[in-house]
Design an enzyme around this catalytic site. Structure first.
Site, short mmCIF file in Angstrom:
data_model
loop_
_atom_site.label_atom_id
_atom_site.label_comp_id
_atom_site.label_asym_id
_atom_site.label_seq_id
_atom_site.Cartn_x
_atom_site.Cartn_y
_atom_site.Cartn_z
CD GLU A 52 -12.86 -36.67 3.41
OE1 GLU A 52 -11.93 -36.00 2.94
OE2 GLU A 52 -13.45 -36.36 4.46
N GLY B 164 -16.69 -31.50 8.25
CA GLY B 164 -16.94 -31.91 9.62
C GLY B 164 -15.84 -32.83 10.10
CG HIS B 165 -13.45 -34.10 14.16
ND1 HIS B 165 -13.30 -35.34 14.73
CD2 HIS B 165 -12.27 -33.45 14.33
CE1 HIS B 165 -12.09 -35.44 15.23
NE2 HIS B 165 -11.43 -34.31 15.00
CG ASN B 166 -11.89 -38.32 11.03
OD1 ASN B 166 -12.13 -37.99 9.88
ND2 ASN B 166 -10.66 -38.58 11.45
N GLY B 167 -16.31 -38.89 11.90
CA GLY B 167 -17.46 -39.38 12.64
C GLY B 167 -18.65 -38.46 12.64
N GLY C 167 -20.56 -37.92 10.11
CA GLY C 167 -21.61 -38.47 9.24
C GLY C 167 -21.53 -38.06 7.79
CE LYS C 168 -16.25 -35.06 6.39
NZ LYS C 168 -15.88 -35.74 7.65
#
Length: 279
Positions: free
Chosen positions: A166, A39-42, A44-45
């Site tokens: 990450e 998912g994109h930054n922000g 919630g990953k």
């Protein structure tokens, strides 16, 4: 398949934020699978990763690991033994002056007897092919070697689940390959469940299942082939196509007649060699 982690209607809000970071999220993680969460930054990953082993607690809803719940403070240590996290920057995880001491640290916290501790340290370091560096200072290692030591510290605790938060994002291609190959081997040979929180779609295509997140909710879930061939969905989530898919589409535009889309570079190279042989 056996459920190892169950997330039921979980919402989470940081005290400093006005909006929910996660909103009414539910999912299951199964024994022996490799699950990639993208998912994109922000989206919630990373917040989700910390909820899965009790580093954060839900604002509402429930997180269960096997028969334990993060809502019960007495069960948190047992959950954290079962769910190990390897973070983005390995330097932030090191506490020992040598590889041996660093791997020993978690075992000491869990009260593992000395004879068993020595065996676990040697076994886990050998498992990630770092036995030649057992007396080395962790900070003097390469990025890929540091992450392998961090993984050794986790697997010495005999977890059911490893979360890579990450964990390859700061590594060069060789270091990234070292880490992914190591974890893939643990997944396939020892049945350790892997949850990969990643921006690297080339890493995610190797998973058994992919969850795409957007603004604290699950946008879709499915096999890598189902998810990454849906270009409109990826764009909606703020994600690009994996490199191999993009290259395959570009080759088609130049008249190279590939029969299907290929998710990995290995698949694409094999397909191109097949075409060349046919010519």
């Amino acid at each position: 398949m056996k459920e190892l982690i169950t997330v039921n209607n979980v919402s989470f809000q940081y005290p400093s934020e006005e909006n929910l970071t996660l909103a009414d999220l539910s999912l299951s993680v199964y024994k022996g699978e490799w699950l990639a969460i993208v998912g994109h930054n922000g989206s919630g990953k990373s917040t989700l990763a910390k909820l899965l082993n009790g580093l954060l607690l839900p604002t509402s809803g429930e997180v269960k690991v096997e028969n334990y719940t993060t809502a019960n403070e007495k069960e948190l240590w047992e959950i954290r033994r079962r769910v190990g996290i390897v973070f983005q920057n390995p330097d932030n995880q090191f506490v020992g002056t040598s590889v041996r001491d660093d791997v020993a640290f978690g075992l000491e916290n869990f009260g593992v007897p000395r004879d068993e501790m020595i065996e676990r340290i040697e076994t886990s370091i050998a498992r990630v092919n770092m036995q030649g560096f057992i007396e080395s200072e962790p900070h003097h290692l390469s990025g890929g070697q540091k992450q392998r030591v961090a993984i050794a510290g986790i697997i010495a605790q005999k977890p059911s689940i490893i979360i890579l938060d990450e964990a390859t994002s700061m590594l060069d291609p060789m270091g990234r390959k070292e880490v992914i190959d190591t974890v893939k081997q643990l997944n396939e040979e020892e049945g350790i469940t892997v949850i990969s929180i990643t921006h690297d779609l080339e890493e995610a295509v190797r998973a058994d299942r992919v969850i795409v997140m957007k603004q604290g909710a699950i946008l879709t879930t499915g096999s890598p082939r189902e998810v990454f061939q849906n270009e409109a969905l990826l764009l909606d989530a703020g994600l690009d196509l994996p490199f191999s898919l993009k290259l395959g589409l570009a080759l088609r535009d130049y008249g190279v007649s590939l029969k299907e889309q290929h998710l990995t570079q290995e698949e694409l190279v094999d397909a191109l060699w097949t075409l060349k042989s046919a010519d």
